[in-house]
Design an enzyme around this catalytic site. Structure first.
Site, short mmCIF file in Angstrom:
data_model
loop_
_atom_site.label_atom_id
_atom_site.label_comp_id
_atom_site.label_asym_id
_atom_site.label_seq_id
_atom_site.Cartn_x
_atom_site.Cartn_y
_atom_site.Cartn_z
N SER A 154 4.61 -29.43 -10.68
CA SER A 154 5.56 -28.49 -11.25
C SER A 154 6.42 -29.05 -12.37
O SER A 154 7.17 -28.28 -12.99
CB SER A 154 6.46 -27.93 -10.14
OG SER A 154 5.74 -27.02 -9.34
N TYR A 179 12.07 -19.81 -5.74
CA TYR A 179 11.14 -20.60 -6.54
C TYR A 179 9.71 -20.12 -6.28
O TYR A 179 9.24 -20.12 -5.16
CB TYR A 179 11.28 -22.07 -6.16
CG TYR A 179 10.51 -23.02 -7.04
CD1 TYR A 179 11.12 -23.62 -8.13
CD2 TYR A 179 9.19 -23.32 -6.78
CE1 TYR A 179 10.43 -24.50 -8.93
CE2 TYR A 179 8.48 -24.19 -7.58
CZ TYR A 179 9.11 -24.78 -8.66
OH TYR A 179 8.41 -25.64 -9.45
N SER A 180 9.02 -19.71 -7.35
CA SER A 180 7.67 -19.19 -7.19
C SER A 180 6.80 -19.58 -8.38
O SER A 180 7.19 -19.40 -9.54
CB SER A 180 7.68 -17.66 -7.08
OG SER A 180 6.35 -17.16 -7.00
N ASN A 181 5.61 -20.07 -8.09
CA ASN A 181 4.65 -20.37 -9.14
C ASN A 181 4.27 -19.13 -9.93
O ASN A 181 3.91 -19.22 -11.11
CB ASN A 181 3.39 -20.98 -8.52
CG ASN A 181 3.58 -22.41 -8.13
OD1 ASN A 181 3.73 -23.28 -8.96
ND2 ASN A 181 3.58 -22.67 -6.83
N GLY A 216 7.67 -32.26 -8.90
CA GLY A 216 6.36 -31.64 -8.86
C GLY A 216 5.50 -32.19 -7.74
O GLY A 216 5.58 -33.38 -7.42
#
Length: 384
Positions: free
Chosen positions: A91, A190-192, A333
């Site tokens: 990330s 928090y989201s991809n 990440g």
């Protein structure tokens, strides 16, 4: 970088078969830095004892950098992780993606407060989502209301192309199959999926694949010679590389197996970049010093929403006040085989850390934060 009340995602959930049982007695490798940075070395050993087979930190201040390592980058050997070895940064990719979006804002091609539907009509819709109410800024800051989502390597994978690569549109479709967690702007989740949508936005505005745009706009201008945003299908790590593992710790023993192979397009603009501790330091230092974005673009990136005590999240970057009162910026990440984080200050202090395993439970998040805090504050104390 952020303690997201444990909502910081691990980017894979998969079955792990143990192939090795070893007594955890990691060696430390440091040269003269071991004597000069004893507090950081102790924190590194504590981190590695809860982390992967190996761990390393590359840190320093203006005009000085040093590296400490503990454990090994390759099981069944004594091979310290080095600061110029490649690993998957997960990330931390999001900061690269955010930089490109803010450059496009600087150029008048994207508006932060425009709804995403203005650029990608019909993409963010259905299942309770309305792209006319979700702005580009909210996607960048994880305040869009989109559910937390992690593309999976093994279980419940998105649908792939026949060659095993993935399209951003399919990854987004999968992410949007999970219902919203809040109204747009109401909370931080928090989201991809936010950054997969932003990858689609980059491609729509530039007419290029997102890996090409990030390379041309960020990686090449900064001379990041060991940083790669791999194209779909480009699955191998460049050499030299840190070997990544899955694992399980039981008391003083650990079990490791090589990390699963996957196509980088599975994580794309949310987590596909490969880099080194040295290159990540260069990138974040250049960013915070104002050499990547305009002054107004950097100011927008650093407008944070508080997400925890002394912790805020801006547009693709996090802010944390350290124990010594210093403010640091960066991101963390995690992808199969690796867990990493970089933090820098505005006066040139820096610390970048990696371990070569990713844990689904009992991830050493607190130990990583302690290590980064120790390195940055120890350097500050030595210079005061």
């Amino acid at each position: 970088m952020i303690k997201r009340n444990r909502t910081k995602l691990s980017l894979v959930v998969g079955a792990v078969c143990a192939t090795m049982l070893t007594l955890a007695t990691p060696a430390a490798h440091a040269g003269t830095a071991e004597d000069d940075h004893s507090a950081t070395l102790a924190a590194l050993k504590a981190f590695q004892a809860s982390a992967g087979p190996g761990a390393a930190i590359h840190a320093g201040g203006p005009g000085e950098s040093w590296t400490l390592s503990a454990g090994t980058g390759t099981i069944n050997s004594d091979r310290p992780i080095k600061s110029d070895e490649h690993f998957r940064i997960g990330s931390q990719t999001k900061t690269f993606t955010a930089v490109v979006l803010l450059q496009l804002v600087d150029e008048g091609k994207v508006s932060l407060d425009a709804p995403i539907a203005d650029y990608l009509p019909g993409v963010v819709t259905g299942n309770g989502y309305d792209g006319t109410r979700i702005t580009v800024r909210q996607l960048l800051q994880h305040t869009s209301g989109l559910a937390a989502y992690t593309p999976q390597v093994v279980i419940d994978k998105p649908e792939s192309n026949p060659d095993g690569t993935y399209e951003l549109a399919e990854l987004v479709r999968k992410g949007l199959s999970f219902a919203p967690v809040s109204a747009p702007g109401a909370g931080f989740t928090y989201s991809n999926t936010n950054y997969l949508i932003l990858g689609m936005l980059v491609e729509k505005v530039t007419g290029q694949r997102v890996h090409e745009t990030v390379t041309r706009r960020v990686i090449e201008p900064l001379g990041l010679g060991r940083t790669v945003f791999p194209a779909p299908g480009q699955r191998a790590l460049p050499t030299p590389a840190v070997n990544g593992y899955h694992g399980l710790r039981v008391g003083g023993f650990y079990l490791w197996t090589p990390a699963l192979t996957y196509d980088p397009s599975l994580f794309s603009s949310a987590g596909a970049v490969i880099s080194t501790l040295e290159d990540l330091t260069t990138f974040y230092q250049a960013l915070v010093a104002g050499r990547v974005l305009s002054a107004s673009g950097l100011a927008e990136m650093q407008k944070v929403r508080e997400v925890g005590p002394k912790v805020g999240f801006g547009l693709g970057i996090g802010r944390k006040e350290l124990s010594c009162g210093i403010v640091a910026w960066g991101h963390d990440g995690g992808v199969p085989g690796y867990f990493s984080q970089t933090m820098v200050t505005e006066n040139g202090r820096h610390a970048s850390v990696v371990t070569n395993a990713l844990f689904q439970v009992n991830a050493p998040v607190d130990q990583m934060h302690d290590l980064l805090d120790t390195a940055l504050c120890e350097d500050a104390a030595r210079r005061s």
